[in-house]
Design a protein around this motif. Sequence first.
Motif, PDB file in Angstrom:
ATOM      1  N   HIS B 263      45.156  24.122 -26.853  1.00 40.59           N
ATOM      2  CA  HIS B 263      45.365  23.636 -25.538  1.00 40.59           C
ATOM      3  C   HIS B 263      46.859  23.652 -25.013  1.00 40.59           C
ATOM      4  N   ASN B 264      46.821  24.627 -23.977  1.00 38.31           N
ATOM      5  CA  ASN B 264      48.093  24.808 -23.157  1.00 38.31           C
ATOM      6  C   ASN B 264      47.732  25.455 -21.968  1.00 38.31           C
ATOM      7  N   ALA B 265      48.849  25.534 -21.102  1.00 34.26           N
ATOM      8  CA  ALA B 265      48.720  26.157 -19.856  1.00 34.26           C
ATOM      9  C   ALA B 265      49.247  27.545 -19.670  1.00 34.26           C
ATOM     10  N   TRP B 271      54.867  32.897 -17.998  1.00 33.00           N
ATOM     11  CA  TRP B 271      55.948  32.744 -18.533  1.00 33.00           C
ATOM     12  C   TRP B 271      57.082  33.787 -17.891  1.00 33.00           C
ATOM     13  N   ASN B 272      58.086  33.509 -17.696  1.00 28.91           N
ATOM     14  CA  ASN B 272      59.308  34.475 -17.037  1.00 28.91           C
ATOM     15  C   ASN B 272      58.798  34.801 -15.573  1.00 28.91           C
ATOM     16  N   ASP B 273      59.096  33.831 -14.703  1.00 31.76           N
ATOM     17  CA  ASP B 273      58.589  33.971 -13.433  1.00 31.76           C
ATOM     18  C   ASP B 273      56.980  34.553 -13.121  1.00 31.76           C
ATOM     19  N   PHE B 277      52.170  36.221 -20.560  1.00 32.23           N
ATOM     20  CA  PHE B 277      51.894  35.179 -21.572  1.00 32.23           C
ATOM     21  C   PHE B 277      51.729  36.031 -22.881  1.00 32.23           C
ATOM     22  N   PRO B 278      51.970  35.545 -24.003  1.00 32.91           N
ATOM     23  CA  PRO B 278      51.755  36.342 -25.353  1.00 32.91           C
ATOM     24  C   PRO B 278      50.344  37.384 -25.370  1.00 32.91           C
ATOM     25  N   GLY B 282      49.915  41.673 -25.267  1.00 36.17           N
ATOM     26  CA  GLY B 282      49.112  42.268 -26.343  1.00 36.17           C
ATOM     27  C   GLY B 282      49.019  41.496 -27.769  1.00 36.17           C
ATOM     28  N   HIS B 283      49.310  40.130 -27.840  1.00 35.42           N
ATOM     29  CA  HIS B 283      49.581  39.576 -29.234  1.00 35.42           C
ATOM     30  C   HIS B 283      48.576  38.272 -29.229  1.00 35.42           C
ATOM     31  N   GLY B 284      47.769  38.085 -29.986  1.00 38.35           N
ATOM     32  CA  GLY B 284      47.017  36.782 -29.798  1.00 38.35           C
ATOM     33  C   GLY B 284      47.896  35.584 -29.820  1.00 38.35           C
ATOM     34  N   CYS B 285      47.347  34.375 -29.241  1.00 39.64           N
ATOM     35  CA  CYS B 285      48.011  33.219 -29.390  1.00 39.64           C
ATOM     36  C   CYS B 285      48.004  32.330 -30.925  1.00 39.64           C
ATOM     37  N   LEU B 286      49.272  32.145 -30.937  1.00 33.45           N
ATOM     38  CA  LEU B 286      49.697  31.459 -32.289  1.00 33.45           C
ATOM     39  C   LEU B 286      49.248  30.200 -32.501  1.00 33.45           C
ATOM     40  N   GLY B 287      48.883  29.649 -31.441  1.00 29.52           N
ATOM     41  CA  GLY B 287      48.409  28.182 -31.314  1.00 29.52           C
ATOM     42  C   GLY B 287      49.590  27.153 -31.458  1.00 29.52           C
TER      43      GLY B 287
END
Lengths: 133, 346
Positions: B263-265, B271-273, B277-278, B282-287
């Motif tokens: 759960h996050n936004a 991110w960065n203007d 986001f991850p 190209g990378h999965g969410c780390l949670g």
Amino acid sequence: MQNFDFLGDDGLVDALLMEAADLMQDFISYGRAGSIDLLGLPLSASCLAALEARLGQGEVAATVSISGESQTRETAIHGLWWTRHADETGRVVALLIEVAAVPEILRADREDMARGLRRLRGLTNFRLARPAS
Amino acid sequence: MLGKSGFSRRGLLKFSIAMTASLALPPGVASAMAANLAQARRQSVIWLSFQECTGCLETLLRTSSPTIAALIFDYISLDYQEALMSAAGSAAELTLRQAVAANRGKYLLAIDGSVPVADGGVYSLTGGQANVSMLQQFAPDAAAILAIGTCAAYGGIPKAYPNPTGAVGVEDVITNKPIVNIPGCPPVPEVLSGVLVYFVSFGRLPDLDDRKRPLAYFGTTIHDQCYRRPFYDQGKFAKSFDDEGARQGWCLFELGCKGPTTHNACASLKWNDNTSFPIESGHGCLGCSEPDFWDQEGGFYTSLAGGKGPGWEDTGIAAAGGIAVGAAAAFAARHKTAKPPQGPQK
């Protein structure tokens, strides 16, 4: 804005038009302004385009340039406004259907006007009469 | 204050409209928020850094819009923050005591970093005082506590097995104060801005979920808001980070993405203007905004299904079910949070 293109359009557009109609009725009956936050809903780009097209183009359009551009325009329905707020990077931070005589973002504030009056007096070569205190 | 900051009422209203949209409040609340902000006293914030890496502070300093950040800093008074303040040593300690005395019962206590409690808290000290002791000293006089970052919220990386310092989150030490957790490693800066603006505007914390996170930002999962979600629903998964599916932007579920349980936004605020986001990179969410994310079973690159995604034969069912559930979840979460604030709690 998220991509919800995989959703159907017609039902959502009709539901939003009904909600806008309720807001219009509320304004006509009680003078209460209202709005719908379109960014907060899972609407596809095609759904938004369909909604915008169905509401049509009205008589008034305005741009407010502060912290990015805000554009508001009256739809073909008097008092029903399509308002888009973008930040300095151009990112849309709010997309609203507003029901109001005039969108709040256009209204000049008395404190801002008081500051404007001081500037106005500074612009003239004449000494304008000050209001009696 | 507005004149000094160079903001007109229109500017403040626009800021409030953006914040109410961000906080999933009804848009009609924006006018009240703008009016409250125009009258607001600067909110005292005392920020204590415990067992941390300073990444959370870095994230606050990188809010996406300098103008908005400047406005926020017009509305809070950051009375103590060791990395940013010029004072040091006994002068800094005096500043802290003075700030507490001047704002007793009113200040927001912001904490980043976990609280080590093993061996009397000796593993992290400031000015010779253990972090846990500082927390117990300054929490009682705070109006509310902001636990910033996963470490402050849940213990974070310092709590990872075998947790030699006995790291815990703020809520494990303080149980009798309003606490809002803003997890993330680091947290999304706009979430912190949103919570601060909400508190300054309405004198209370926003609605929270069962883990004390602001519902407006943590009410949905990364997966629910992910632009790759349609590929999940269609059963299209990248099998490696450089295969054709990855190049086509397919879902990273089988590569270990934790978006479905996180759960996050990130997926909406980015991110960065607002660049990406991850998952977009190209990378999965780390949670990282969930408790114990570092110790999750299987590690970062094992899928939540235990090493493989949903079976291909279930693609049709996933597509039909996923669309309905995803849309309903996103819609419900926004509307669940969409109630106007009920007045000051202070």
